[in-house]
Write a protein that holds these residues in place. Sequence first.
Motif, mmCIF file in Angstrom:
data_model
loop_
_atom_site.group_PDB
_atom_site.id
_atom_site.type_symbol
_atom_site.label_atom_id
_atom_site.label_comp_id
_atom_site.label_asym_id
_atom_site.label_seq_id
_atom_site.Cartn_x
_atom_site.Cartn_y
_atom_site.Cartn_z
ATOM 1 N N SER A 1 0.841 -1.189 0.000
ATOM 2 C CA SER A 1 0.000 0.000 0.000
ATOM 3 C C SER A 1 0.879 1.242 0.000
ATOM 4 C CB SER A 1 -0.895 0.021 1.242
ATOM 5 O OG SER A 1 -1.738 -1.117 1.245
ATOM 6 N N SER B 1 0.674 6.774 3.596
ATOM 7 C CA SER B 1 -0.137 7.985 3.633
ATOM 8 C C SER B 1 0.762 9.198 3.777
ATOM 9 C CB SER B 1 -1.118 7.930 4.799
ATOM 10 O OG SER B 1 -0.418 7.795 6.018
ATOM 11 N N ALA C 1 -6.299 4.482 3.708
ATOM 12 C CA ALA C 1 -5.106 3.689 3.969
ATOM 13 C C ALA C 1 -5.107 2.364 3.215
ATOM 14 C CB ALA C 1 -4.970 3.447 5.465
ATOM 15 N N HIS C 2 -6.294 1.820 2.907
ATOM 16 C CA HIS C 2 -6.315 0.501 2.284
ATOM 17 C C HIS C 2 -6.388 0.558 0.759
ATOM 18 C CE1 HIS C 2 -10.516 1.719 2.744
ATOM 19 N NE2 HIS C 2 -10.851 0.839 1.805
ATOM 20 N N THR D 1 -4.961 0.320 -2.739
ATOM 21 C CA THR D 1 -3.775 -0.366 -3.249
ATOM 22 C C THR D 1 -3.705 -0.250 -4.763
ATOM 23 O OG1 THR D 1 -4.984 -2.462 -3.326
ATOM 24 C CG2 THR D 1 -3.690 -2.008 -1.341
ATOM 25 N N SER E 1 -7.574 0.441 -6.367
ATOM 26 C CA SER E 1 -8.387 -0.652 -5.817
ATOM 27 C C SER E 1 -9.793 -0.203 -5.432
ATOM 28 C CB SER E 1 -7.683 -1.270 -4.609
ATOM 29 O OG SER E 1 -7.518 -0.318 -3.567
ATOM 30 N N GLU F 1 -13.430 -1.468 -6.854
ATOM 31 C CA GLU F 1 -14.534 -1.886 -5.985
ATOM 32 C C GLU F 1 -15.804 -1.117 -6.337
ATOM 33 O OE1 GLU F 1 -13.466 -1.435 -1.903
ATOM 34 O OE2 GLU F 1 -11.665 -2.687 -2.074
#
Length: 780
Positions: A31, A34, A45-46, A48, A230, A234
Amino acid sequence: MVLFLIAGLAAVLIAGIAYFVLVPQAQPPMSAPSAAKSGTPQAPAHATFVGGNTCAKCHQNEFKAWSGSHHQLAMQEANSSTVSGDFSNAKFRYHGIESTFFKRDGKFMIRTDGPEGKLTDYEVKYTFGVWPLQQYLIAFPGGRYQSLSISWDTRPKSEGGQRWFHLYPHEKIDYNDPLHWTGPYQNWNMQCAECHTTNLHKGYDATSNSYKTTFSEINVSCEACHGPGSLHVEWANAGKAASSTQYGNGLTVSLQSRWQEAWKFPDANAKYAKRDKTADPAVLNICAACHARRSTIAEGGQAGAPLEDTHRLAMITPPLYYPDGQQREEDYIWGSFLQSKMFQNGVTCIDCHDPHTEKVRAEGNALCVRCHNAVVFDSEKHHFHRTGTKGALCVECHMPAKNYMLIDARRDHSIRIPRPDLSPALGTPNACASCHADRKTEWAAAAMDKWYGADWRNRPQYGTTLNTAATQGAKSLATLIGLADNAANPAIVRAAAATLAQTQMRPEFLPAVERLLQDSNPEVRIAALGLLEQFDAAVRMRACVASLSDPIRGVRIEAARVLADVPDSQFPTDQRTAHENATKEYLDSLELNSDWPVGNVNLGNLYQRQGHIEKAITAYERALSLDPHLIGAYINLADAYRQQKRDDAGEQVLRRGLSLLPRAADLHYALGLLLVRKGDKTAALRELAEAAKLAPDSARYAYVYAIGLNSAGKRNEALTVLKATDTRHPYDLDVMSALISINREAGNSKEALIYARKAAEALPDDPKVRRLVTELENKN
């Protein structure tokens, strides 16, 4: 102490458009870290990186346009379909070294001089770039990749291409030279990787002096500009349901320029089109991150964030630029473009360039007349050249090209009106002379008078003011500060003026500096902080303390640097946390650049200002272990020993440097001062004389040498040196002060009065100077 900015070695950067690669990661990679508070929305933060092939599933047209572009082909594994050069046992000679390009077991090989000067066989791992030249990367121990200085000219043979050539044809760059292809300044990890891969993490370990560099993709792929994808994937897979990110589609940056519909002519007679609304700044910031001459202060920044949050921009000042801001050394476009009226009026990079193919939106003048009325501008009544000729092309007059890397022509994006009238005084190029090389600039200026009348000479320009920094000494300060303090000027020009004013700064201009510290542009705020460096701690703290909490990291770091010698205990309680955080960010930026020799000098400077002398000595020695030719490291190391009252050790350091660099004026000067402290005045005077001789452009060296001559009883020689220096460097306060003082001592009040009056020109509001002039006038 000699202070070096991280970008201080920019002059020895590898020249070129392509340089990159290491060990690719499997998808998805780590990742992105930040970023610190930057005034720009931060990616969750997640988020990717998913890779360009994932993007291609939905964005087929964009992916197809990108395929085959310079971004897509920036770096490739070396094989028969990617290598352009002649590896059929081709030979190339360079200053007595014969290199051979051949194949062995299907691999592309180069036999050339290695780090010890011996001919060695190396395997090419990656190609670097495709047009108009291609370079080759070779793996070395410690995770390094080095860029060979012998390159392949990919242009057609009819244009002089299809040949091997050396990037430094007129210099002998052997294995002892820091610019040798095996040395640190031709290292891909340090120099090039960030802008030629996606999601790079340099991974340098100072202890082992090695790299574990990682990246998501081997080229400049989709997420290099759009950020980690990412969450966008989604969002798309969920049927485009609502997203928590700023733009509602899983991305935190919008790169919609509306390039086609945004620009409209107000009416049929309007000269210029206007943008209906300003584009998101991220559209430009994305390009700036790599198309700027800059150094890196942080990795993993938010896509589209202001450049200053992750990088330090090189100023548009000599020697990188001409005095008027025209490109001189490689500036990678951004520093030039920021000066332009196009930028001031809202033009973005992708208004003119397709971001996927990298091609211009239209060819020739058709691109310019999208926003400039063709009847007015694409006419012989405007350019006075026959239609269809080179002189009738807008770019030839307003964006003249200069070759870098010998054959790579790049246009000056400051997009300025030619000023041949200024060339003689400023030593600047002009577009007229690039075509009419057999004519004098006066001829070109007279032609423009005939075409446009004389009013064109009165157009606003800032080159004359910026040039006063080199020609007017202390007298330049008021005009430079005035330029910096005028918000009507481009911010980059204002920042350059403030930067040039730093060596002349005086207390009466502090109110202007306080205004500049509140400026909306971070480059102006950074330059303003530098204006405070020479003042005592109380003045600096009062002016700088708020900048420790600035929303832009680059401003916070500069504030921490300027306040580095102030103990935390002296800060107001409510500012200590900000001071600690900004100082940590500054230290982190230096550690990120610990593979740069000059980065270690900067680290040593920080430690030395904090009073950690042993740590500073270690940092300076490490800089010299990485580059024994780094003059500033010798000088600052000797100064650290001076603080420890160990001048004998300092003398050994300076003599060590001189054994390698006998013509380094800075080393002779530092040694001369050291010998003065030791009481060896005869030897000191020899060193100071040598420094002044080797660096005739240094008023300081000449001044100190003259003071030494006068102290040795050689008054006439001292006055000769000072008068010559005053001619070359008018309005230097030290030189004028010495001329006044020595002439008064000699009883020559008439001569002293001449220089006192000059001092009054530079310091018109100084009561002491006025009294001195009056006193000398009364004696005459």
